[in-house]
Design a protein around this motif. Sequence first.
Motif: not given
Length: 298
Positions: A142-147, A149-156, A186-198
């Motif tokens: 929600k925060f990424a969509m509202d503001n 952002f092109s992608a959300i990164c997590t530390g997985h 990303g797709r309708a309603g969702f921002v792209a999600k990335c895990r650069p530590l994989y």
Amino acid sequence: MKCSRCGAVAQVALPSHHSGFCPDCFRVFFARQVERAIHQHRMFSPQEPVLVALSGGKDSLGLFRELVLQGYNVTGLHIDLGIPESSPAARAKVEAFCAAMGARLTVLDMAREGLPIPRVKACVTRPICAVCGKIKRYYFNKFAMDNGFSAICTGHNLDDEVGRLLANTLRWDVAYLSDQGPNLPGRAGFVAKCRPLYRLSEYETAAYAFLSGIDIHVAPCPYSKGASFTRRKELMNRLEGESPGAKLQFYESFLKNARGHFEAAEGRDGATLAPCERCGYPTSAGVCNVCRIREKLG
């Protein structure tokens, strides 16, 4: 053992890479693994605004530090879960870290949102870790969509990803296997999600945090005792001990040989998503999980 890169005394041994590194060269190795993951899977460019989920632990803070050092346009987002003692300590670590880095940070307080995790735990019958994860993903997106952002990164890290892959494979969960990977577009309603530590193990992210002097939040969540993901990690670590490199090989082989089949099956037979009747978040249930939890809390 000598450093594989410069010949100095090695302090970090990496059997899976048949290598060992001194502190400086290990940080170079770590940076290159992050860079390789981003470029290989076309996650994002240095110019794109990227949101990084920060828990206060070694993985998310290590990732954020590395992305800042590599010149990416990143902003941190920390979700204060409202858990006594645990949440204030984690929040303090994140705020101090970002202040020292001169990095942008936003904090979302779940108590202010009406969803403090202790209250949520008291009203649900499902394991709280699963419910908490849904709430965090909801607000990150929600925060990424509202503001913008092109992608959300997590530390997985690799251990997280392999543990999840093992669990989904044991259940042959097509929906989750179709989404399993270091980059979910990303797709309708969702921002792209990335895990650069994989590509990096939990040991490697811990070594990076220690050698970089990152002050991390180390206390486990008081609600996570007995969580199944810990047992899956232990199982895969025993396999890795006997066959160094097995975890990364398992994961990369899945991406190369199997993920596409599950994506096709989910695209053909998966549930249809539509905006939540209350908040607009994509869901297959009419009303999304978070809105249903809100209704239970009253």
